[in-house]
Each structure stands twice: as structure tokens, then as C-alpha cells.
Design a protein around this motif. Structure first.
Motif: not given
Lengths: 160, 160, 160
Positions: B88-94, B131-136, B144-148
Motif C-alpha cells: 500500500g502506502d508503506r515500503a521497506t528497503l534493505d 541501510y534499512r529505510p521504511i518509506l511512506h 523516508i520515515q525511518t532510516l535504520r
């Protein structure tokens, strides 16, 4: 998600599994008759270095034959510049790879020395070559039927 | 452009901004409540190393806390093998990352010495991790909402 | 295949051709008026280092001016974090690049020494910078009209 993106992601999961030495995760990316073929490029006259047939043996090879990471150690199998060709339910991918070995320093009991500054450890490229998988469409996704690994450098095995 | 390509491009712009020490360009990639969380992987027991909350502090950190490039110096934050999941409107990237430090030699007043040949300087890998960002999804794009950031090696900070 | 994927693949074929010193394969990726412009970044004051105009001279440059690989030698021109913009029949791409030089050891007549273990040779990063091609849509695909190469380090040429 496009076929090309899905196929890139299969390779991305392969290198993650290799870095974690997670044989089960790697084996799951292969078809039931999947295999790995390893070659030394040898200046254009590829020399076979080994073949691993079937998900079971592939899992064992990753979990038990890849050298475990030492304390503070890690690896990054990285891939670059994929060339992908999809024809119906078959696909080929050609990617460059570079493997980096990472070694973190251990923090001394009393903390870092006064002159220590920044990242504590080293990153070293140690292997390179090409991954050339052949993939088959399986269900909604793609699995590796043959993973041809062409290494730029030869390997010396322990003598028995 | 597909969501996956757009998301990769957000990370590509992040590393460009980091290499230019361009805090404003980096901050713009984050949501209003965006944050950066930095961990040391510590052999699977992640240890928090810092957190930066909000676009303002993120801009400051990039512009003022990252070491400036010395004369002839540059860096390349490079990322590899992204695994992306969009729901949906959220995504994760690794993504894996390797940072290279570049140092060009300065050309002597009288020109290069007679035995100098080819590229004058060095490229050295100095950092690595994930890099493990959570995106909106925001408007037509992604932020990027959180960039771990999980680093493979610990950092020693200057003592005061 | 999306325009963005096709464009990435043009660059992937460019670096494959460069690593093989295959001038004809590289030249084929350019338009008839295609050219290569090489700059040294020079801390933000780009300094022109050379220009090669037309597929014929580009083929010659790759085949004859790039240093041939020594025995056991190879290279990997790798590219990272592409930023792509397609506007109608024109596109720009901005990618980081790192060049690795590989040197395999030659296997001694009597086999590897008893203490040799693992990969025999070295992988060394030697060049870096940015590839910034401008591409034109030609037929069903994309070709490079101008390839701007911005190198992080200067080059010393042989004196005559």
C-alpha cells in the motif's frame, strides 16, 4: 513487480543468504533440480572448479563449506550491473560480483584508546567474478535452475 | 516509474547528498517526522549508536557532523542488492552499503614526475553495513520515515 | 521492459565492453554522433581531460588506448545508485562508478604451496567517479549520445 525486478531480488536474497551462511535460505531460491556450477575464468578458458546439485547439497555447502565469520567478522557479496533477458518462462541474468570481507576491532575493556577516531576495523575486497544464473518461472515468482559462478581467481583447497 | 524504481532513487539521492555533505538535500528525502537510527551490528546483537530525529537535525548532522572532505578528497556511499517490499502506502528497503574514501594526489607545480602513469590517487573501502529505510508514500512519491543504518563496525568518538 | 531498466542495461553493457576491451561492442551503444567527454572533478571545478567523438574513434579508444589486461588480470567497472530521468525521447542517467583491478596468481607447476588456502590473487579499487550519460531513444531502445565521465582523480599521461 516486473519480472526483471523480481529476478534481481532473487539474486539479492542469494547474496544475503551467502553472507549469513544460511544454507536453507539459499536452497529455497533454487528449483528442485537446481544446481551451482563454479568455474575459474582462467583468461577466457573457463576451468571447472566444482558443481553442487540439488537444494539439499546446496544448503549444506553454504552452511558448512563456506568459512564461518570470525568474531567481529562479516562479508558482503555485492552484485553490479545486471543484464537480464526474459523469454517466456525462462530468464538469464549476468551480474558482476565483488566480495568484501569486514573485520571489526574489538572494543578494549577500558574503552577505545584516546587516539582512536572513527570506524574501528577494515573492509577488504577479496573475490570477484560473474554470477550467471538461469532462472525458471515457478508459480508467481522465479527460481534459479542453474547458477553459474565464474571466478576471476583460482582457489587453493586444503590438502589432505 | 514503478514504486520500486522510485524508492531506489530515493536511496540514490540520499547517498549523493551524504557524499556532498549536503544536509538540505538529504533532509528533503525524509517525512516531517523522519528519523535516522544508527546501530552497530555487533555480531547479531545490534547496539544503538545514535538517533537523529526530524529533518532539521538530520540536515545539521550531514552538513556539520560528517567529516568534511580534505583537499582532493571525496567519498562514495554505494548501495547494493536492494530488497524492496511495497504494501500500500508503506515500503521497506534493505540494501547493502560500502563507503569508499577517495584521495587524489595534487599535481606538482612542475607537472607529474616522469615515472607517474595513470590515475594519481587511491580508492579505499572504509565502512560497510546495511541501510534499512521504511518509506511512506507522500504525494506522488516516497519519503523516508525511518532510516535504520546498521554498521558492521563500531565507531570511536572523540573524547572530551 | 521499462525505459529505466533498458537504460540501466545500456550502461551495464558499456562496462562489460570496457572490461573486455571490446571497442566494437562499446561503440554500438552510441548514436552515430555519439561522444565521450572525460573530466577530472578537481574539487568541483571540472577540468576537461579528453573528448572522443564518433563511434569509430570510441571503438579505437576502448580497444587500443585502455591498458590490456596482463596475464591473470581482469577489471570490473562497476556502477551504483543510478538516478534516471526520462523526458520523451531523451534521458539522463547519473551513476557512481568504482573500477576494481583483479590480479590472479599463477598456479605453480607443482601445484599451490602447502600453506596456500582460498582465493589466490587480489582485488583492488583503483578508479572512481560518475558516469553521466545523455541518451536518445533510437528505434525500440536507447543509445548514448554523450557519455560524460567525471573522474575523482587526475591522470598522468606518458611523456613523449
Amino acid at each position: 513487480m516486473s519480472d526483471e525486478r523480481t529476478i534481481q531480488q532473487v539474486l539479492a536474497k542469494y547474496v544475503r543468504g551467502a553472507d549469513r551462511r544460511d544454507g536453507a535460505a539459499v536452497a529455497e531460491l533454487f528449483t528442485d533440480d537446481g544446481k551451482v556450477e563454479i568455474f575459474y575464468s582462467n583468461s577466457g578458458n573457463p576451468e571447472p572448479m566444482g558443481e553442487i546439485v540439488g537444494p539439499g547439497p546446496i544448503a549444506t555447502a553454504v552452511s558448512q563449506m563456506m568459512r564461518p565469520h570470525p568474531p567481529g567478522g562479516w562479508s558482503h557479496h555485492t552484485t553490479h550491473d545486471p543484464i537480464i533477458e526474459v523469454i517466456g518462462d525462462r530468464a538469464t541474468l549476468d551480474a558482476q560480483f565483488i566480495v568484501f570481507s569486514v573485520q571489526a576491532k574489538e572494543k578494549p575493556e577500558g574503552g577505545w584508546p584516546a587516539d582512536a577516531l572513527g570506524v574501528q576495523g577494515s573492509v577488504t575486497p577479496i573475490e570477484s567474478g560473474y554470477y550467471r544464473p538461469i532462472l525458471h518461472r515457478v508459480g508467481g515468482g522465479w527460481k534459479i535452475q542453474t547458477l553459474r559462478i565464474v571466478m576471476d581467481m583460482p582457489i587453493a583447497f586444503p590438502r589432505h
